[in-house]
Design a protein around this motif. Sequence first.
Motif, PDB file in Angstrom:
ATOM      1  N   ARG A  10       0.829  -1.208   0.000  1.00 48.47           N
ATOM      2  CA  ARG A  10       0.000   0.000   0.000  1.00 48.47           C
ATOM      3  C   ARG A  10       0.866   1.261   0.000  1.00 48.47           C
ATOM      4  O   ARG A  10       0.522   2.248  -0.657  1.00 48.47           O
ATOM      5  CB  ARG A  10      -0.931  -0.004   1.218  1.00 48.47           C
ATOM      6  CG  ARG A  10      -2.018  -1.028   1.134  1.00 48.47           C
ATOM      7  CD  ARG A  10      -2.638  -1.357   2.485  1.00 48.47           C
ATOM      8  NE  ARG A  10      -3.810  -2.195   2.296  1.00 48.47           N
ATOM      9  CZ  ARG A  10      -5.030  -1.713   2.058  1.00 48.47           C
ATOM     10  NH1 ARG A  10      -5.219  -0.413   2.013  1.00 48.47           N
ATOM     11  NH2 ARG A  10      -6.041  -2.523   1.868  1.00 48.47           N
TER      12      ARG A  10
ATOM     13  N   VAL B 165       2.062   1.822  -3.519  1.00 49.37           N
ATOM     14  CA  VAL B 165       0.958   2.326  -4.350  1.00 49.37           C
ATOM     15  C   VAL B 165       0.748   3.820  -4.110  1.00 49.37           C
ATOM     16  O   VAL B 165       0.607   4.613  -5.048  1.00 49.37           O
ATOM     17  CB  VAL B 165      -0.343   1.541  -4.061  1.00 49.37           C
ATOM     18  CG1 VAL B 165      -1.554   2.245  -4.685  1.00 49.37           C
ATOM     19  CG2 VAL B 165      -0.229   0.115  -4.575  1.00 49.37           C
TER      20      VAL B 165
ATOM     21  N   LYS C   9       3.690   5.919  -5.556  1.00 46.27           N
ATOM     22  CA  LYS C   9       3.603   6.025  -7.015  1.00 46.27           C
ATOM     23  C   LYS C   9       2.503   6.999  -7.429  1.00 46.27           C
ATOM     24  O   LYS C   9       2.674   7.792  -8.366  1.00 46.27           O
ATOM     25  CB  LYS C   9       3.339   4.643  -7.626  1.00 46.27           C
ATOM     26  CG  LYS C   9       4.556   3.733  -7.627  1.00 46.27           C
ATOM     27  CD  LYS C   9       4.239   2.384  -8.260  1.00 46.27           C
ATOM     28  CE  LYS C   9       5.463   1.473  -8.238  1.00 46.27           C
ATOM     29  NZ  LYS C   9       5.172   0.124  -8.811  1.00 46.27           N
ATOM     30  N   ALA C  10       1.377   6.950  -6.730  1.00 53.20           N
ATOM     31  CA  ALA C  10       0.265   7.863  -7.041  1.00 53.20           C
ATOM     32  C   ALA C  10       0.648   9.308  -6.738  1.00 53.20           C
ATOM     33  O   ALA C  10       0.293  10.226  -7.482  1.00 53.20           O
ATOM     34  CB  ALA C  10      -0.973   7.460  -6.254  1.00 53.20           C
TER      35      ALA C  10
ATOM     36  N   LYS D 242       2.963  10.504  -9.487  1.00 56.56           N
ATOM     37  CA  LYS D 242       2.234  10.723 -10.736  1.00 56.56           C
ATOM     38  C   LYS D 242       1.358  11.971 -10.701  1.00 56.56           C
ATOM     39  O   LYS D 242       1.253  12.702 -11.698  1.00 56.56           O
ATOM     40  CB  LYS D 242       1.370   9.493 -11.037  1.00 56.56           C
ATOM     41  CG  LYS D 242       0.594   9.593 -12.348  1.00 56.56           C
ATOM     42  CD  LYS D 242      -0.188   8.311 -12.606  1.00 56.56           C
ATOM     43  CE  LYS D 242      -0.967   8.400 -13.917  1.00 56.56           C
ATOM     44  NZ  LYS D 242      -1.730   7.140 -14.178  1.00 56.56           N
ATOM     45  N   ASN D 243       0.751  12.241  -9.539  1.00 53.04           N
ATOM     46  CA  ASN D 243      -0.282  13.283  -9.488  1.00 53.04           C
ATOM     47  C   ASN D 243       0.098  14.552  -8.731  1.00 53.04           C
ATOM     48  O   ASN D 243      -0.532  15.583  -8.919  1.00 53.04           O
ATOM     49  CB  ASN D 243      -1.559  12.705  -8.849  1.00 53.04           C
ATOM     50  CG  ASN D 243      -2.155  11.571  -9.654  1.00 53.04           C
ATOM     51  OD1 ASN D 243      -2.766  11.790 -10.692  1.00 53.04           O
ATOM     52  ND2 ASN D 243      -1.980  10.343  -9.189  1.00 53.04           N
TER      53      ASN D 243
ATOM     54  N   TYR E 108      -2.145   5.374   4.123  1.00 55.96           N
ATOM     55  CA  TYR E 108      -2.304   4.331   3.108  1.00 55.96           C
ATOM     56  C   TYR E 108      -2.799   3.030   3.746  1.00 55.96           C
ATOM     57  O   TYR E 108      -2.803   1.971   3.112  1.00 55.96           O
ATOM     58  CB  TYR E 108      -0.978   4.071   2.386  1.00 55.96           C
ATOM     59  CG  TYR E 108       0.223   3.954   3.310  1.00 55.96           C
ATOM     60  CD1 TYR E 108       0.503   2.763   3.971  1.00 55.96           C
ATOM     61  CD2 TYR E 108       1.047   5.043   3.535  1.00 55.96           C
ATOM     62  CE1 TYR E 108       1.585   2.659   4.826  1.00 55.96           C
ATOM     63  CE2 TYR E 108       2.134   4.956   4.392  1.00 55.96           C
ATOM     64  CZ  TYR E 108       2.397   3.757   5.034  1.00 55.96           C
ATOM     65  OH  TYR E 108       3.461   3.660   5.891  1.00 55.96           O
TER      66      TYR E 108
ATOM     67  N   GLU F 213      -7.337   0.555  -4.832  1.00 52.68           N
ATOM     68  CA  GLU F 213      -7.988   1.335  -5.894  1.00 52.68           C
ATOM     69  C   GLU F 213      -8.368   2.720  -5.389  1.00 52.68           C
ATOM     70  O   GLU F 213      -8.207   3.720  -6.110  1.00 52.68           O
ATOM     71  CB  GLU F 213      -9.237   0.603  -6.404  1.00 52.68           C
ATOM     72  CG  GLU F 213      -8.966  -0.703  -7.132  1.00 52.68           C
ATOM     73  CD  GLU F 213      -8.583  -1.845  -6.191  1.00 52.68           C
ATOM     74  OE1 GLU F 213      -8.848  -1.739  -4.960  1.00 52.68           O
ATOM     75  OE2 GLU F 213      -8.027  -2.846  -6.681  1.00 52.68           O
TER      76      GLU F 213
ATOM     77  N   GLN G  36      -5.319   5.066  -5.073  1.00 54.96           N
ATOM     78  CA  GLN G  36      -4.941   5.616  -6.379  1.00 54.96           C
ATOM     79  C   GLN G  36      -5.912   6.692  -6.832  1.00 54.96           C
ATOM     80  O   GLN G  36      -5.507   7.780  -7.244  1.00 54.96           O
ATOM     81  CB  GLN G  36      -4.867   4.486  -7.414  1.00 54.96           C
ATOM     82  CG  GLN G  36      -3.760   3.475  -7.149  1.00 54.96           C
ATOM     83  CD  GLN G  36      -3.855   2.243  -8.027  1.00 54.96           C
ATOM     84  OE1 GLN G  36      -4.958   1.748  -8.318  1.00 54.96           O
ATOM     85  NE2 GLN G  36      -2.720   1.722  -8.445  1.00 54.96           N
ATOM     86  N   GLU G  37      -7.202   6.399  -6.724  1.00 56.63           N
ATOM     87  CA  GLU G  37      -8.221   7.348  -7.174  1.00 56.63           C
ATOM     88  C   GLU G  37      -8.251   8.585  -6.285  1.00 56.63           C
ATOM     89  O   GLU G  37      -8.388   9.715  -6.770  1.00 56.63           O
ATOM     90  CB  GLU G  37      -9.596   6.670  -7.178  1.00 56.63           C
ATOM     91  CG  GLU G  37     -10.761   7.577  -7.568  1.00 56.63           C
ATOM     92  CD  GLU G  37     -10.664   8.122  -8.984  1.00 56.63           C
ATOM     93  OE1 GLU G  37     -11.270   9.180  -9.236  1.00 56.63           O
ATOM     94  OE2 GLU G  37      -9.975   7.506  -9.824  1.00 56.63           O
TER      95      GLU G  37
ATOM     96  N   LYS H 232      -5.312  10.824  -7.000  1.00 58.07           N
ATOM     97  CA  LYS H 232      -5.537  11.438  -8.319  1.00 58.07           C
ATOM     98  C   LYS H 232      -6.484  12.631  -8.199  1.00 58.07           C
ATOM     99  O   LYS H 232      -6.212  13.727  -8.713  1.00 58.07           O
ATOM    100  CB  LYS H 232      -6.115  10.393  -9.279  1.00 58.07           C
ATOM    101  CG  LYS H 232      -6.424  10.920 -10.665  1.00 58.07           C
ATOM    102  CD  LYS H 232      -7.021   9.802 -11.529  1.00 58.07           C
ATOM    103  CE  LYS H 232      -7.405  10.317 -12.914  1.00 58.07           C
ATOM    104  NZ  LYS H 232      -8.007   9.229 -13.739  1.00 58.07           N
TER     105      LYS H 232
END
Length: 471
Positions: free
Chosen positions: A379, A382, A385-386, A389-390, A448, A454, A457-458, A461
């Motif tokens: 977790r 994850v 990484k999120a 990315k964001n 986390y 999911e 990540q969402e 984002k």
Amino acid sequence: MRKTKYNQIIKYITEKITRGEWSIGTKIPSQRELANLFKVNRSTVVTALEELIADGLLETKIGKGTLIANNTWTLMSVTKPINWAENVTLGLHKASMKMVKDINEAEAKKHYIQLGKSELSPELFPLKDMKRIMGKVTDQISSLSYEEPKGSIELRKAICSYLEKKGIYTSPSSVLVVSGALQALQLISIGLLRKGSTIFLEKPSYLYSLSVFQSAEMKFQGLSIDQEGLIPKEITELKTIKESAVLYTIPTFHNPTGILMSEQRRQELMKICEKEQIPIIEDDVYGDLWMDTPPPAPLKKSDKYGNVLYLGSLSKTLSPGLRIGWMVGPESVIERLADLKMQTDYGSSSLSQKVALEWLASGLYEQHLILVREQLKIRREVALKALTKNLTGLATWDVPMGGFFIWVKIYPPLKNKHLFEKALSEGILINPGNIYAQSSNQYIRLSYAFATIEDIQEGIKRLGKIIKTLV
């Protein structure tokens, strides 16, 4: 349809009043909250409130919002009713900060993506093993009488055996079973410290979001932190307030920053506190949640003089619903606080203590921790990484070595309140940094541990998009 919703709002408020749930002086939910509750435009809410104001049931006051002015009996009586809204502010214990109350209420609502919750995901709850253990315990029950004031002797022995693996050697007589670490703090605040005492603590700290010590008329003195934990030398510089002071610290996977105090820093802290005769409250509820390598031993391991009160719990690692934690300290302290606990709740749940004993004594707890560490590591990756990315270019963060949290610093100068409210409106619940210290207004505590992969990540984002709209 509008008329139906309008009548529902009228009925909802009048029933709250007539049942005595909302007494005179109570502030009702805001127009926005009522609109969200009934899924209507605010104009419908305004119309309903105006009718209730005209009927004399509600009144508006500048700076206070809309309040209950009367109830149906008061309108027909000359007797002045009790104003509970005034009375509830007179108690000794201070209320939570509004934002903390909002977070607590929102955490119970399943439709939010929980990016702040300090709790393991239901996916990590060992349901099969827990059912089996509870069945075994139930089959063996002959009675559910109150346990000893310090807690079940069998459980305290099991806690002692568990603590030996951390290098802490103690006796059952020096262990108090409590209903979570928070109860231990409450007992300390009323049983060991006098009014006006100073609580040294990391700044920021989880303790700032509570009112346990402030309600006992004690004051906080924040200490700076770096990547190795709190900076002990600041204690020696505050000579005027060291008398009647105590240090509260979370050295292992600190809440909210996730920082792991180094071994060298731990030894330095112990030496300074021993020299200055400052007791330490060591909160180690996240200590078992390491991911890469085991952390340094708890401060309590180096305690040769009974200077450290050590707090542990199963709430973060196994189940918050068990409400089982422990405190380790000198026998005189444990006996004093055991007496206070008996006056408070007559002991933690007998059934919960039996279940906790089975987990610790059977070896299943250690097996469970292996799985939890593996899943938290997944977790964490994850979430990282999120974030990359964001939120690259919008925020910075460090990689935690354990625990639940990533302490995220937002670059753009945003107000925590605006970000919190905007995120909530987008279905995301976050913990703003300013509840852990006013100076942390640019931070959020991201967890986390609870949300699904999911949702992590969402949620991150969406959070990135929200921050971009606010800058």
